[in-house]
Design an enzyme around this catalytic site. Structure first.
Site, mmCIF file in Angstrom:
data_model
loop_
_atom_site.group_PDB
_atom_site.id
_atom_site.type_symbol
_atom_site.label_atom_id
_atom_site.label_comp_id
_atom_site.label_asym_id
_atom_site.label_seq_id
_atom_site.Cartn_x
_atom_site.Cartn_y
_atom_site.Cartn_z
ATOM 1 N N SER A 100 0.859 -1.178 0.000
ATOM 2 C CA SER A 100 0.000 0.000 0.000
ATOM 3 C C SER A 100 0.895 1.227 0.000
ATOM 4 C CB SER A 100 -0.874 0.005 1.261
ATOM 5 O OG SER A 100 -1.470 1.263 1.488
ATOM 6 N N TYR A 116 -2.315 -1.266 10.515
ATOM 7 C CA TYR A 116 -2.221 -1.381 9.065
ATOM 8 C C TYR A 116 -0.883 -0.853 8.550
ATOM 9 C CZ TYR A 116 -3.778 -1.120 4.183
ATOM 10 O OH TYR A 116 -3.907 -1.292 2.815
#
Length: 260
Positions: free
Chosen positions: A142, A155
């Site tokens: 990401s 995350y």
């Protein structure tokens, strides 16, 4: 700026006939797009998802196989077929909270799914890849594997860990014909993101297009969502012969976010 989906054509010419690919989180979103793209290239795809019904639909469309697995369950992960040529570590989830209020059990769960499971899968797949002198590890990281945002401790730290794992595998796998890379998308048009857009539009009393441009994509130069198929096309390229020298990389598919 557009909130409408962008059509994505297949432009990568790659023949994966005879190859087997394992895609985690393959029941929807990026995982689904990757599974279908690799199947189109001729690979036999193992679709792994805890949503068995969704995974079964994708496997049927891809002509592949399905495994209903919660990747936080180590024993279940160890039962997956590891004799695969391509591993796409895509599965992930999000939880938003300040660090002092972040639930420890949620932090641990996210790391099991997004760090430990990829490690276990790659660890078991590498002997097969080494034996045949070819393998591709594609980690769907990401932009948050390269940059941080507040309230996303689990995350962001998990994606950063995945980046490090990928680079170690790249160094170890190079003499055996195995590459390992990360793809780093910004916001991708998935069901989860679409629901967030709707919720934020209602909360702030603004149009959904404004949510995308002014909230989600404030740091990006290109003001639109990424299509799952755009990520999948890059996965296909990483499995192609011209990408054989590309390893240990983190490829920012982020509309210029990390250029800031």
């Amino acid at each position: 700026m557009t909130a409408e989906p962008v059509a994505v054509r297949h432009v990568v010419n790659v023949d994966l006939a005879g190859r087997t690919a394992l895609v985690t989180g393959g029941g929807s979103g990026i995982g689904r797009a990757c599974a279908l793209r690799l199947a189109t290239a001729g690979a036999t795809v193992l679709v792994v998802d805890r949503d068995v019904a969704a995974a079964r639909l994708v496997a049927a469309e891809a002509g592949g196989r399905v495994e209903g697995v919660d990747l936080a369950d180590r024993e279940a992960v160890d039962r997956l077929d590891a004799d695969v040529d391509i591993v796409v570590n895509n599965a992930g989830l999000q939880h938003v909270a300040p660090v002092p209020e972040f639930p420890v059990e949620r932090f641990e769960y996210i790391h099991r799914v997004m760090v430990e499971a990829p490690f276990l899968l790659v660890r078991r797949a590498l002997p097969h890849m080494y034996a045949q002198g070819w393998g591709r590890i594609v980690n769907i990281s990401s932009v948050h594997g390269l940059r941080a945002s507040p309230y996303k401790a689990a995350y962001v730290s998990a994606k950063h860990a995945l980046e490090g794992l990928s680079k170690v595998v790249a160094l170890e796998g190079a003499p055996h014909g195995v590459t390992a890379n990360c793809i780093n998308p910004a916001y991708v048009r998935t069901a989860l993101v679409e629901s967030q857009i709707t919720d934020q539009a209602a909360t702030h009393g603004i149009p959904e297009t404004e949510v995308i441009e002014k909230i989600m994509l404030a740091r990006a130069a290109i003001k639109r969502l990424i299509e799952p198929e755009e990520v999948a096309e890059l996965v296909a390229y990483l499995c192609s012969p011209p990408a054989a020298f590309l390893t240990g990389a983190s490829i920012a598919l982020d509309g210029g976010w990390t250029a800031n």
